[in-house]
Design an enzyme around this catalytic site. Sequence first.
Site, PDB file in Angstrom:
ATOM      1  CG  ASN A  26      33.010  12.382 -20.792  1.00 30.45           C
ATOM      2  OD1 ASN A  26      31.591  12.042 -19.867  1.00 30.45           O
ATOM      3  ND2 ASN A  26      32.850  12.318 -21.687  1.00 30.45           N
ATOM      4  CB  CYS A  27      37.062  14.995 -23.662  1.00 33.50           C
ATOM      5  SG  CYS A  27      38.550  14.201 -23.718  1.00 33.50           S
ATOM      6  CG  MET A  28      36.289  12.413 -28.012  1.00 29.43           C
ATOM      7  SD  MET A  28      36.498  12.461 -29.984  1.00 29.43           S
ATOM      8  CE  MET A  28      36.304  10.090 -30.534  1.00 29.43           C
ATOM      9  NE  ARG A  30      43.557  14.234 -22.898  1.00 27.18           N
ATOM     10  CZ  ARG A  30      44.181  15.178 -23.443  1.00 27.18           C
ATOM     11  NH1 ARG A  30      43.810  15.800 -22.387  1.00 27.18           N
ATOM     12  NH2 ARG A  30      44.468  15.103 -24.621  1.00 27.18           N
TER      13      ARG A  30
END
Length: 484
Positions: A26-28, A30
Amino acid sequence: MTKEQQLAERIIAAVGGMDNIDSVMNCMTRVRIKVLDENKVDDQELRHIDGVMGVIHDERIQVVVGPGTVNKVANHMAELSGVKLGDPIPHNHNDSEKMDYKSYAADKAKANKEAHKAKQKNGKLNKVLKSIANIFIPLIPAFIGAGLIGGIAAVLSNLMVAGYISGAWITQLITVFNVIKDGMLAYLAIFTGINAAKEFGATPGLGGVIGGTTLLTGIAGKNILMNVFTGEPLQPGQGGIIGVIFAVWILSIVEKRLHKIVPNAIDIIVTPAIALLIVGLLTIFIFMPLAGFVSDSLVSVVNGIISIGGVFSGFIIGASFLPLVMLGLHHIFTPIHIEMINQSGATYLLPIAAMAGAGQVGAALALWVRCKRNTTLRNTLKGALPVGFLGIGEPLIYGVTLPLGRPFLTACIGGGIGGAVIGGIGHIGAKAIGPSGVSLLPLISDNMYLGYIAGLLTAYAGGFVCTYLFGTTKAMRQTDLLGD
């Protein structure tokens, strides 16, 4: 079961079950899911899950669920898989009684064909952008934290100079805050080197050493190193992160080659030493001078465009930034922001680009007012608008404006109007990267807070008015669907 856990399990079901998932990260905002078979993914079901704000199909399926939520969802998915985030999920294909080898071979051939097509689709530019994102996204929380602490130190310092506060303990507090801030910013080259090594397949520790080499910490007094091209002394940090990234890429090539030719018995001793020696010398005498020239020229060009273009440049940057975010091209600006901060203490590009998100917030507010009967849209806006004000725009992009079409265009116009105001006022910079919107306010340099607020309010108003007048259709206003 928590709401986030339920969301995670519904996402798993929509992408074909855990047996179809290769890895999760994951990112911030998504959850990034690598699937084994795209044909097993039910895209419509995935998009209509309550809590999913958007879906992007790329090398990985990217499910936008918003900040905060994304960590809980991704961690629960990893927990259910039995592996850590980012690690490949093991699948058992060895049961000969249950397995149809002919079907498996056909499926494998199909998967390889699709992978080949994906490689062709993902060109060199996309790979570069993804690498930049993978290097810097893990550093964004540190940028934000260090930048905010530095901003507080600057405010306290200004209050002391103005005579509003005084005392030795205030001076000590400012010093401590600056030390914490510099723990990130002063050693950014090392952090960049470590992450770049992970991205390029080199040893992270060696990447950190190469990054640290550019700081020239071993030089003192008269023991200076000269720029072989100009004859002038090399400066610590010359070449910036552009030089570090390129040097670590070369390191990855050298290290991999050495692993192939150095005997196993001495590989762990010889390979790191030779790799560091070769790449260290190249970095000091070749990469630092050349990257220094490139980064200086790049920053000068960007500053020139902003200062000379003024209102016009501000409008173009503000209006075009949302499409760049949509295409993932916005990551190319990250090294430019950092180099501008390294050279002048602030990036004058970020506040203008931040107006794109503000224009989108204005557009979303107009949709809230105009589309009262569209309860699905309004429910999405309830979750996406608050974080939009704080500068996290992906839920609004992929969950609201882009699917609707027209509001995306009017949001871009609103961002352009705000960017024109920032460009017209001039000299509005940010001392760190990471947030935008209201969250960027504490990081604005040289006390230009009012100018930034003026840009924000103008972008909000521009996005609102354009969307209210031209950004909706009768279907949007009267149906309970997110789309025409």
